[in-house]
Design a protein around this motif. Structure first.
Motif, mmCIF file in Angstrom:
data_model
loop_
_atom_site.group_PDB
_atom_site.id
_atom_site.type_symbol
_atom_site.label_atom_id
_atom_site.label_comp_id
_atom_site.label_asym_id
_atom_site.label_seq_id
_atom_site.Cartn_x
_atom_site.Cartn_y
_atom_site.Cartn_z
ATOM 1 N N PHE A 105 130.726 77.162 102.107
ATOM 2 C CA PHE A 105 131.188 78.396 101.579
ATOM 3 C C PHE A 105 131.329 78.325 100.007
ATOM 4 C CE2 PHE A 105 134.978 77.354 104.236
ATOM 5 C CZ PHE A 105 135.594 78.563 105.025
ATOM 6 N N GLN A 106 130.902 76.861 99.689
ATOM 7 C CA GLN A 106 130.172 76.422 98.575
ATOM 8 C C GLN A 106 128.681 77.218 98.394
ATOM 9 O OE1 GLN A 106 131.647 75.907 95.262
ATOM 10 N NE2 GLN A 106 130.672 74.031 95.552
ATOM 11 N N ALA A 107 127.958 76.894 98.991
ATOM 12 C CA ALA A 107 126.649 77.705 99.047
ATOM 13 C C ALA A 107 126.529 79.355 99.656
ATOM 14 C CB ALA A 107 125.892 77.034 100.460
ATOM 15 N N LEU A 108 127.817 79.555 100.028
ATOM 16 C CA LEU A 108 127.465 81.043 100.366
ATOM 17 C C LEU A 108 127.872 82.185 99.240
ATOM 18 C CD1 LEU A 108 127.762 83.531 102.306
ATOM 19 C CD2 LEU A 108 130.204 83.256 103.305
ATOM 20 N N MET A 109 128.762 81.010 98.651
ATOM 21 C CA MET A 109 128.907 81.539 97.398
ATOM 22 C C MET A 109 127.543 81.599 96.208
ATOM 23 S SD MET A 109 132.783 79.657 96.943
ATOM 24 C CE MET A 109 133.404 80.191 95.088
#
Length: 414
Positions: A105-109
């Protein structure tokens, strides 16, 4: 090229988008570490991996994101989807609290965040044109800094008085508000050629050139990118180191002083950004750029004078000057140097990569200096890098504003 003047509705929606996106484009930020440690007992190693995922993803995606914004026509939709993606990920991180999920999720953000800055600058230039860009970018930054203040206060209050999960939900609410604001901007008022910095609608501009190739072929743009890298090399670690000196010393209420540092800097950035937008066309870009670089070594030196909380907060006022100016000038200088190329947002992405590299080097190297020689040595090291950055700007970065040898404003898309 003839174009309509942007309507009041679109300009007010742009104000709102800048206000709400101030919180959204950084994601949950440092509050993620607090949540994972206090609510789920994560160790420092796993927290570090989770915290780094967004920054790494943003750095990798920044160049391609700028190139994508130059190519697509639906820039408004892309920016809205990116903002909505960050909001959705913030909610999902409260449901799936394990390392693979949080990193994903952090990478997608991070990828979504890379699209927001070039998307917003493209929309801005497409709405107001070259002649209106300086004043409008100053206004954008005013609303951005105001949004940071509101978001910081709201997150602190919700996290303290309601629940830590509301740190995430507040970002999601800001994301929803930003999506609505972006979609309220009228698509037909965004000139697609101006949005990518092209000349005229009936002229073709190269669209297959990467950000790196563009930098290497344009010495002025390369020089500004190097200056940006060194500025953030000197700047990024200063406030975190100041916070560590407060925590390591005898000062009580270190967290409150850190909050005060962030808020006072943002309060200074608001009038400074307004001034930069109002005066950049009259005074030129270079005098304001020199001022931004000049305050940075002074700030580094002043941190070594005293480690009291009130002194750290006072010194942090200088960050409001430097960052307030840089936020406006970066867009203006890149617009100046890419005018007519059709690669405005590609160049914005390339400069953002330089920013990210400089910040990463700052944290890594300054931390090593502090570990070996102490906090004062760390601040002196950063002040020396800032002084070198100032010398570089004086010697290598020239005025970018179109001079009398350029086409007159009447022959340029306004």
């Amino acid at each position: 090229m003839s174009r309509q003047t942007a309507s009041r509705r679109s300009l007010r929606a742009l104000d709102a988008a800048n206000l709400f996106l101030a919180d959204v484009r950084d994601g949950i930020g440092p509050f993620l570490a607090i949540y994972l440690l206090a609510s789920h007992d994560w160790d420092a190693g796993r927290i570090g991996i989770a915290m780094s995922a967004m920054g790494i993803a943003t750095l990798i995606a920044q160049g391609p994101a700028g190139a994508l914004i130059d190519r697509v026509q639906q820039r408004r939709l892309v920016t809205a989807v990116a903002s909505g993606t960050i909001g959705l990920c913030c909610i999902l991180m409260t449901w799936f609290v394990n390392l693979p999920a949080i990193v994903f999720f952090q990478a997608l953000m991070g990828v979504a965040a890379a699209l927001i800055v070039p998307g917003l600058t493209a929309i801005t230039q497409g709405l107001v044109g070259y002649r209106g860009l300086a004043r409008r970018q100053g206004r954008n930054e005013v609303f951005n800094h105001a949004g940071n203040i509101v978001a910081a206060l709201l997150a602190g209050l919700l996290g303290h008085f309601v629940a830590r999960e509301w740190l995430f939900y507040s970002v999601a609410l800001f994301a929803l508000a930003s999506v609505i604001s972006i979609l309220l901007i009228r698509e037909h008022e965004i000139d697609p050629e101006l949005a990518r910095g092209a000349r005229l609608a009936d002229e073709t501009s190269p669209v297959n050139e990467s950000g790196l190739v563009m930098l290497l072929r344009q010495p002025a743009l390369l020089a500004f990118s190097v200056a940006t890298l060194v500025f953030h090399f000197a700047n990024a670690a200063m406030l975190p180191l100041a916070g560590q000196t407060l925590s390591a010393g005898t000062e009580r209420g270190a967290s409150l002083y850190m909050s005060a540092c962030i808020i006072v800097a943002q309060l200074v950035m608001i009038p400074v950004a307004h001034l930069a937008g109002a005066r950049a066309d009259r005074w030129g870009r270079r005098p304001l750029l020199l001022l931004a670089f000049a305050v940075l070594p002074i700030r580094g030196l002043l941190y070594t004078v005293h480690d009291a909380g009130w002194w750290i907060v006072a010194v942090q006022l200088l960050d409001g000057i430097g960052a307030g100016l840089i936020g406006v000038l970066t867009v203006l200088i890149v617009s100046d140097l890419t005018r007519g190329s059709g690669r405005f947002n590609t160049a914005i992405g390339a400069v953002a990569v330089a920013h990210g590299i400089g910040a990463a080097l700052s944290h890594a190297l300054a931390g090593q200096v502090v570990a070996a020689l102490g906090y004062d040595a760390g601040f002196l090291f950063l002040a020396a890098v800032a002084a070198l950055a100032l010398v570089f700007v004086v010697c290598c970065v020239r005025e970018s504003m179109p001079d009398r040898g350029c086409p007159s404003p009447a022959t340029l898309p306004a």
